[in-house]
Design a protein around this motif. Structure first.
Motif, short mmCIF file in Angstrom:
data_model
loop_
_atom_site.label_atom_id
_atom_site.label_comp_id
_atom_site.label_asym_id
_atom_site.label_seq_id
_atom_site.Cartn_x
_atom_site.Cartn_y
_atom_site.Cartn_z
N GLY A 374 42.32 58.35 40.74
CA GLY A 374 43.52 58.83 40.33
C GLY A 374 43.61 60.27 40.21
N ILE A 375 44.76 60.82 39.53
CA ILE A 375 45.01 62.42 39.40
C ILE A 375 44.88 62.67 37.82
N MET A 376 44.47 63.80 37.77
CA MET A 376 44.71 64.27 36.27
C MET A 376 45.76 65.44 36.35
N PRO A 400 45.96 49.25 39.90
CA PRO A 400 44.96 48.18 39.73
C PRO A 400 45.00 47.44 41.05
N TYR A 401 43.84 46.79 41.50
CA TYR A 401 43.92 45.69 42.22
C TYR A 401 43.98 44.49 41.70
N THR A 402 44.42 43.56 42.31
CA THR A 402 44.71 42.17 41.83
C THR A 402 44.06 41.09 42.70
N VAL A 403 43.15 39.99 42.21
CA VAL A 403 42.98 38.85 42.83
C VAL A 403 42.77 37.62 42.04
N ASP A 404 43.10 36.67 42.60
CA ASP A 404 43.42 35.29 42.06
C ASP A 404 41.79 34.54 41.91
N GLU A 485 44.77 35.26 37.41
CA GLU A 485 45.23 36.78 38.22
C GLU A 485 44.36 37.62 37.52
N VAL A 486 43.27 38.22 38.16
CA VAL A 486 42.52 39.48 37.59
C VAL A 486 42.93 40.71 38.19
N ALA A 487 43.09 41.84 37.26
CA ALA A 487 43.31 43.13 37.63
C ALA A 487 42.00 43.81 37.45
N PHE A 488 41.94 44.89 38.38
CA PHE A 488 40.71 45.58 38.11
C PHE A 488 40.68 47.07 38.87
N GLU A 489 39.97 48.10 38.43
CA GLU A 489 40.19 49.35 38.78
C GLU A 489 39.53 49.67 40.07
N GLY A 490 38.51 49.08 40.21
CA GLY A 490 37.57 49.27 41.51
C GLY A 490 36.56 48.32 41.85
N LEU A 491 35.99 48.40 43.06
CA LEU A 491 34.95 47.52 43.38
C LEU A 491 33.80 48.10 43.83
N ASN A 492 32.58 47.48 43.77
CA ASN A 492 31.26 48.31 44.12
C ASN A 492 30.55 47.04 44.79
N ARG A 493 29.60 47.58 45.59
CA ARG A 493 28.53 46.52 46.31
C ARG A 493 27.70 46.26 45.17
N SER A 494 26.92 45.28 45.12
CA SER A 494 25.95 44.86 44.00
C SER A 494 24.91 43.95 44.41
N THR A 495 23.67 44.46 44.22
CA THR A 495 22.47 43.56 44.66
C THR A 495 22.12 42.55 43.65
N PHE A 505 36.30 47.61 35.58
CA PHE A 505 37.39 47.15 34.42
C PHE A 505 38.04 45.99 34.71
N PRO A 506 37.58 45.04 34.77
CA PRO A 506 38.39 43.72 35.13
C PRO A 506 39.10 43.18 33.77
N ARG A 507 40.35 42.66 34.08
CA ARG A 507 40.91 42.01 32.94
C ARG A 507 41.82 40.93 33.36
#
Length: 532
Positions: A374-376, A400-404, A485-495, A505-507
């Motif tokens: 985001g922006i400050m 935020p992104y959302t996914v079911d 319905e889950v909202a989250f701020e970002g997504l990372n690859r994870s091993t 930050f999922p909620r």
């Protein structure tokens, strides 16, 4: 001990922040030294009794009741301290006035691991159920009563009728049981003079930007910077002391020796800790997590996940306190200051040019780097003010992104949620369309109302297929399942996750009782976000 036990009981059952503050203030006012100072240290996690471990407590209670019965009891209650406090044989419990907190702390700190069972058992034998709960929580350091270190400091500030920033500036020079601190707060002594070097300075925080805010603000009064997805830090160097603090004042210096070796200055700098290098790639928050909370960091990890600080502000240069200056003046000092530092470890946050809020909004929605969240926006004329003043600084995060996703596992909560399944692991579909399977992609425990919690809890109990201690596996297939319905701020690859992704930050944003589980999203949806 009785007063401390009563405090914990009330804190556990009190959801209100203001009520928690009042409970702590009343306790500190009514309790003598050193008990209140030790209680404060326990609340903020500053007491450690290494000889008393949960395994010892389980072994002790298994000698006094059927282990299978204890297992069922623990599974139902969901909290070790509460379970033991309720099932422990009463004996002479509650006789007399109870053991003072200072005496309990002294015995726990001096006991050896071999003598710990006998000492702890003796303390529990002469205590009430609530006192046993408090003793076990104290011994294990797992209070979980909804009190953060900052909230405890706010209670101290309320006790003394002062601003919390006065407490925070002193904090790292104080030690339990804080007798000099309480004497000052009660007006019986002068303000303590900390002897420690490189003390933490209370940070200036921002407020969320809303649609109602920016139309009434003049964009000419503000500058803008990218808000990077790292952790806010404060680097303090004074004399021979070097410290790296989090925004809440926790000392994280030991986790980042490579960065601290590059601190060759005298001053206080505010910035964002990131993995990568100022001139090269900036890695994800998931990469930064490989460095967080480590007691020791190998050269291999340091090389694989190098860190640097993107500097936002400067509070002190040498012996000069720059906080009273306007931001535009501090920025000039910051640029000159950072120019003399190691360019592989420090750089200055760049400004985002804009002439209108609409233009800035478009840039916010389409940042030039995936690790920007985001922006400050900061007023040019504002001094560095501790706390969260309204108006000078705004954070304007990406939508935020959302996914079911489908509920897969549920775990009992803690505190007032201890009797509910309130922590949820959810997944999305993967595999062939005619034989899909769920893979976990995240975990959340907030975003729903108390009424919705009761509805989810009932669904979990009615659809449990397996039990693993306090965790239940919930029926989840293409015909049966609860969709979030889950909202989250970002997504990372994870091993570390079987799905290969980790949410930031999922909620829970909505319960989709109306949606069939088969229509929840697929893993390919998340992977496309990563690719984008």
């Amino acid at each position: 001990m009785r007063a401390f036990a009563e405090l914990l009981d009330r804190l556990v059952l009190t959801p209100s922040r203001n009520r928690k503050l009042q409970l702590m203030v009343d306790y500190f006012r009514a309790t003598p030294d050193p008990d209140r100072g030790l209680a404060l240290a326990a609340l903020i996690g500053d007491l450690d009794f290494p000889s008393v471990k949960p395994a010892i407590l389980r072994a002790m209670v298994s000698e006094r009741m059927d282990p299978v019965l204890f297992g069922y009891s623990y599974n139902f209650v969901g909290d070790l301290a509460e379970t033991i406090s309720l099932v422990w044989p009463t004996g002479n419990a509650g006789a007399g006035d109870g053991v003072p907190l200072a005496e309990v702390a002294r015995e726990l700190s001096q006991v050896s691991r071999s003598d710990a069972p006998a000492v702890v058992a003796a303390l529990l034998d002469q205590s009430t159920a609530s006192e046993r709960f408090a003793i076990i929580k104290l011994a294990t350091g797992e209070l979980r009563v909804g009190v953060s270190a900052r909230l405890a400091k706010q209670a101290l500030a309320d006790l003394g009728g002062i601003e919390i920033n006065e407490i925070e500036e002193l904090w790292h020079g104080l030690h339990a049981p804080y007798g000099d601190l309480f004497a000052w707060l009660e007006g019986r002594a002068d303000k303590p003079v900390p002897t420690a070097q490189a003390l933490f300075r209370p940070v200036m925080l921002s407020n969320p930007m809303t649609e109602a805010d920016y139309p009434r603000l003049d964009p000419k009064d503000y500058c803008a910077e990218w808000k990077w997805d790292g952790i806010r830090v404060q680097i303090v160097a004074s004399g021979d002391a070097r410290r790296l603090y989090s925004r809440t004042g926790d000392d994280n210096s030991g986790s980042f020796p490579d960065l601290m070796n590059a601190v060759h200055f005298n001053g206080v700098v505010d910035g964002e800790l990131l993995v990568g290098s100022p001139t090269g790639r900036t890695a994800t928050f998931s990469d930064l997590q490989q460095r967080l909370n480590r007691k020791s960091v190998s050269p291999k990890v340091q090389a694989q996940y190098p860190v640097f600080v993107r500097c936002y502000d400067i509070l002190q240069a040498g012996d000069e306190d720059l906080r009273p200056l306007a931001f535009v003046e501090r920025r000039k000092h910051l640029e000159a200051f950072v120019a003399a530092l190691d360019p592989d470890r420090f750089d200055v946050s760049r400004f985002v040019p804009f002439t209108s809020w609409e233009e800035l909004d478009e840039k916010r929605k389409r940042p030039p780097h995936p690790i920007i969240e985001g922006i400050m926006a900061k007023r040019w004329d504002t001094p560095y003010l501790p706390g969260r003043p309204k108006g000078p600084w705004f954070k304007w995060k990406r939508d935020p992104y959302t996914v079911d996703a489908v509920l897969m596992y549920a775990q009992r909560g803690s505190g007032r949620r201890a009797s509910y399944y309130s922590d949820y692991t959810f997944g999305v579909w993967t595999g062939p369309e005619d034989a899909p399977e769920l893979v976990p992609v995240g975990k959340a425990y907030f975003g729903f109302t108390d009424q919705e919690l009761k509805q989810i809890d009932k669904f979990v109990r009615d659809n449990t297929v397996e039990r693993f201690g306090p965790v239940r596996s919930v029926r989840a297939d293409t015909k049966t399942g609860l969709v979030f319905e889950v909202a989250f701020e970002g997504l990372n690859r994870s091993t570390r996750h079987r799905s290969g992704v980790a949410m930031r930050f999922p909620r829970i944003s909505r319960l989709r009782w109306d949606k069939p589980s088969a229509e929840a999203d697929r893993l390919e949806t998340l992977q496309s976000l990563l690719d984008a």
